[in-house]
Enzyme design. Structure first.
Site, PDB file in Angstrom:
ATOM      1  N   PRO A 232       0.990  -1.209  -0.168  1.00  0.00           N
ATOM      2  CA  PRO A 232       0.020   0.239   0.034  1.00  0.00           C
ATOM      3  C   PRO A 232       0.622   1.290  -0.082  1.00  0.00           C
ATOM      4  CG  PRO A 232      -0.809  -1.728   1.729  1.00  0.00           C
ATOM      5  CD  PRO A 232       0.691  -2.173   1.118  1.00  0.00           C
ATOM      6  N   GLU A 452      13.308   3.027  28.518  1.00  0.00           N
ATOM      7  CA  GLU A 452      13.878   3.518  27.281  1.00  0.00           C
ATOM      8  C   GLU A 452      15.431   3.234  27.534  1.00  0.00           C
ATOM      9  OE1 GLU A 452      11.773   3.753  24.900  1.00  0.00           O
ATOM     10  OE2 GLU A 452      10.166   4.146  26.027  1.00  0.00           O
TER      11      GLU A 452
HETATM   12  P1  ADP Z   1      -1.105   3.013  -4.018  1.00  0.00           P
HETATM   13  O1  ADP Z   1      -2.216   2.828  -4.982  1.00  0.00           O
HETATM   14  O2  ADP Z   1      -0.022   1.833  -4.429  1.00  0.00           O
HETATM   15  O3  ADP Z   1      -1.715   2.409  -2.531  1.00  0.00           O
HETATM   16  P2  ADP Z   1      -1.188   5.637  -4.412  1.00  0.00           P
HETATM   17  O4  ADP Z   1      -0.869   5.674  -5.763  1.00  0.00           O
HETATM   18  O5  ADP Z   1      -2.306   5.652  -3.980  1.00  0.00           O
HETATM   19  O6  ADP Z   1      -0.500   4.511  -3.827  1.00  0.00           O
HETATM   20  O7  ADP Z   1       0.039   6.743  -3.794  1.00  0.00           O
HETATM   21  C1  ADP Z   1      -0.607   7.526  -2.662  1.00  0.00           C
HETATM   22  C2  ADP Z   1      -0.011   9.008  -2.780  1.00  0.00           C
HETATM   23  O8  ADP Z   1       1.455   8.833  -2.363  1.00  0.00           O
HETATM   24  C3  ADP Z   1       0.180   9.621  -4.122  1.00  0.00           C
HETATM   25  O9  ADP Z   1      -0.704  10.180  -4.422  1.00  0.00           O
HETATM   26  C4  ADP Z   1       1.448  10.324  -4.143  1.00  0.00           C
HETATM   27  O10 ADP Z   1       1.246  11.559  -3.484  1.00  0.00           O
HETATM   28  C5  ADP Z   1       2.311   9.506  -3.027  1.00  0.00           C
HETATM   29  N1  ADP Z   1       3.404   8.404  -3.790  1.00  0.00           N
HETATM   30  C6  ADP Z   1       3.529   7.344  -3.739  1.00  0.00           C
HETATM   31  N2  ADP Z   1       4.521   6.785  -4.487  1.00  0.00           N
HETATM   32  C7  ADP Z   1       5.082   7.973  -5.116  1.00  0.00           C
HETATM   33  C8  ADP Z   1       6.027   7.985  -5.963  1.00  0.00           C
HETATM   34  N3  ADP Z   1       6.784   7.092  -6.601  1.00  0.00           N
HETATM   35  N4  ADP Z   1       6.275   9.380  -6.373  1.00  0.00           N
HETATM   36  C9  ADP Z   1       5.783  10.386  -5.889  1.00  0.00           C
HETATM   37  N5  ADP Z   1       4.735  10.250  -5.001  1.00  0.00           N
HETATM   38  C10 ADP Z   1       4.323   9.017  -4.638  1.00  0.00           C
HETATM   39 ZN    ZN Z   2       9.294   0.013  25.493  1.00  0.00          ZN
END
Ligand code: ADP
Ligand code: ZN
Ligand code: MG
Length: 639
Positions: A232, A452
């Site tokens: 994710p 800690e």
């Molecule tokens: P997934 O679909 O894999 O769960 P998303 O495409 O929804 O991930 O990514 C969520 C957000 O994270 C994107 O809208 C972007 O802002 C950021 N993000 C994730 N990967 C990248 C990347 N390689 N470069 C720039 N932004 C990214």
């Molecule tokens: Zn601890």
């Protein structure tokens, strides 16, 4: 009291509210339009004749005149004749002075009672009204319409509750797919930082979408389904949109989780609608996000999945029915390839796999740059060190840190984002916001400091553990204090010695408490440590074959996702007992090693806890000289 930050649970984002909101908004707009038309019609029913102002004044000043009432709104006069109950004439005041100046005298002014009534029989009543502006009218309409909207919302809610199956006639079968046409805000590969390998793979798809003829001429079989797989937040959705942006073709997207909340039989008809729309707009891309929500293995679903099955079958039918030259490419994304129904992965379906991976350090820097572009940052901001600190973070995590940093800077009233804002944002995203207001009494503070310090010393001393980056006893999120360990570099694999050191340092907090405050003083502050230790020890035995007496044997079960069964364990009770014993052995060993280390370094433990109580937070620089005197007892050595 959390002890490390690299293992976070990442929730799966589910976005299903927005569509309901959209349909409600649509209903509201419809109602407004209707109300507007109706009100316009009724206004225009009575056609008013326009008369010159001079004539109106003459008639108004005549006691025998025919005007009963003049309503003045701004420059407009609405004239009601004697014996009528609605204005039938209208007139406009010119701009030379007031109506009074022009001779429109209110003859009945200052009169009362009978005299007034008598006067009004001869002369018109003149009333001046507030100039109602356009917004006033809108407001009026809104007030009239609001109850209707409420009813509409109530009804749609009722229908949802009743789970009405009669979907076709109401248009529920229409695809909710969002279209990102070529003219919408375009995402290109430039917006996707890192992930060069995946981009490379997808360039071919882009090229096909741009010039399908080139491939057809050579009789090349066009890829039909592309599956983006990755954890994710790694940018799968972003990547799919970038393919559409690069190729400049329409992009139809729907999320698997949206199918899940549909009425019976609607999922399949949505799919049909989605594919027919895409074909009409070819070349185009269909994107099914989170496809695992509908396409999990059939045997893993138990009995509750008939609706999903229909949806999945429809997807398969549509994909099989494609002509080779349909010009539609189906992309899908999932976090769990291992959970997908094998039928989806057969040739002619999703047979191309593109892995979208967690970013490496260099890529994390690129992603941070993308997300800090356009944000004012001060000179001292050190993105490189943030990139170094964020091993294991996804692109979405990094985007989140960038946003939090901007929010923090704004809250603090800074003109630009400072490095301190950045650090705060990082820790906030990793563990939760600082809670300075959470009161700990002196005893609790002391226990936390020893706890800690215990993590830190054990982690520091053991040879295969990562270095200590920072210790704090300021509460943050759900924790009373935090000890951070940061790997000097990214690694994909961990060996058994590193894992055992992680177990031992995880025990360090609880062991330190026991050593200083006695057995009876064990607190609840170590519960998350113990949970982490138990989980790691379990996965070492069950998934990695690291149990002492079960070396190289793995014990897959439902939780580990190796195979899925509906009931019971895929191994005997006896084996289960052996597994439990192996897990216990690992955690006992960890506690033992932590105890050896802390007994040997008791003086240092006191000193470090004292420093923590005095300063609350100790950084790498402060820790270096302190931890220098730590010793590794032979009994804690593994190799
Ligand atoms: P997934 O679909 O894999 O769960 P998303 O495409 O929804 O991930 O990514 C969520 C957000 O994270 C994107 O809208 C972007 O802002 C950021 N993000 C994730 N990967 C990248 C990347 N390689 N470069 C720039 N932004 C990214
Ligand atoms: Zn601890
Ligand atoms: Mg996504």
């Amino acid at each position: 009291m959390a002890e490390n930050i690299t293992n976070k649970t990442k929730g799966k984002p589910v976005n299903n509210k927005s569509n309901t909101i959209r349909s409600v908004l649509f209903a509201v707009v419809l109602v407004f339009l209707g109300a507007f038309l109706i009100s316009n019609m009724s206004y225009n029913k009575v056609q008013k004749t326009e008369v010159p102002i001079s004539e109106v004044i003459t008639r108004a000043n005549d006691p025998e005149g025919d005007i009963a009432r003049i309503a003045v709104t701004g420059n407009t006069l609405d004239i009601t004749l004697k014996g009528k109950d609605q204005p039938t004439e209208t007139s406009r005041k010119d701009n030379s002075g007031t109506l009074y100046d022009q001779g429109l005298v209110n003859h009945c002014e200052d009169l009362e009672g009978e005299e007034l009534t008598k006067c009004q029989e001869s002369y018109p009543i003149i009333e001046y009204k507030e100039d109602v502006d356009a917004w006033g009218i809108v407001l009026d309409v809104a007030l009239t319409v609001l109850p209707i909207v409420a009813i509409v919302i109530f009804f749609s809610w009722m229908m949802k509750q009743a789970n009405m199956a009669n979907n076709q006639s109401l248009g529920f079968g229409k695809s909710k797919a969002r279209l990102y046409g070529p003219d919408k805000k375009k995402v290109t590969f430039k917006d996707v930082a890192g992930n060069e390998a995946a981009k490379q793979d997808l360039t071919e798809i882009v090229d096909f979408l741009k010039s399908p003829k080139k491939y057809e001429k050579l009789g090349a079989k066009i890829p039909r389904g592309v599956l983006l797989a990755g954890e994710p937040g790694t940018g799968k959705t972003l990547m799919a949109r970038a393919v559409a942006g690069e190729a400049n073709v329409p992009f139809f997207s729907i999320s698997g989780s949206e199918f899940a909340e549909m009425f019976v039989g609607v999922g399949a008809s949505r799919v049909r609608d989605l594919f027919s729309k895409a074909k009409k707009n070819a070349p185009s891309i269909i994107f099914i996000d989170e496809i695992d929500a509908v396409a999990h293995k059939r045997d893993a679903r138990g009995g509750a999945g008939r609706e999903d099955e229909q949806t999945l079958n429809q997807i398969l039918v549509e994909m099989d029915g494609f002509d080779n030259d349909s010009g539609v490419i189906v992309m899908a994304a999932t976090n769990r390839v291992d959970m997908l129904d094998k039928a989806l992965l057969r040739p002619g379906r999703f047979d191309r796999h593109v892995n979208v991976t967690l970013p490496e350090r260099k890529d994390r820097l690129e992603i941070l740059k993308v997300h800090f572009k356009g944000k004012p940052v001060s000179e001292d901001v050190d993105l490189e060190s943030l990139a170094k600190k964020t091993a294991g973070s996804s692109g979405a995590d990094l985007a989140n840190i960038a946003n939090e940093a901007a929010i923090t800077a704004a809250r603090e009233g800074h003109k630009a984002i400072s490095n301190k804002d950045l650090t705060e944002a990082f820790e906030r995203v990793a563990i939760g916001p600082e809670r300075k207001s959470k009161v700990m009494n002196d005893m609790e503070k002391k226990i936390t400091a020893y706890h800690e310090a215990g993590h830190a010393i054990v982690g520091h001393v053991l040879p295969d553990s990562d270095p200590v980056h920072k210790i704090t006893i300021i509460p943050r999120g759900n924790t009373g204090g935090v000890t951070w360990f940061l790997p000097p570099e990214d690694r994909s694999y961990k060996n058994i010695f590193e894992l055992k050191d992680i177990l031992a340092r995880g025990m360090g907090g609880r062991v330190a408490e026991k050593l200083i405050f006695g057995t009876d003083a064990i607190t609840t502050g170590a519960s998350s440590d113990l949970k982490n230790v138990a989980e790691l020890a379990k996965s070492m035995v069950v998934e990695e074959g690291m149990g002492e007496n079960t070396r190289n044997l793995v014990f897959p079960d439902e939780a580990t996702g190796y195979y899925t069964i509906t009931a019971g364990k895929p191994y005997s009770e006896k084996t289960a007992e052996i597994i439990d014993a192996e897990i216990k052995k690992l955690s006992d060993e960890a506690a033992k090693r932590a105890e050896e280390v802390l007994k040997t370094n008791k003086k240092l433990l006191d000193k470090l806890a004292g420093e923590l109580l005095a300063h609350e937070t100790l950084e790498e620089n402060d820790l270096g000289p302190l931890l220098k005197e730590a010793k590794l007892p032979i009994a804690a050595k593994l190799h």
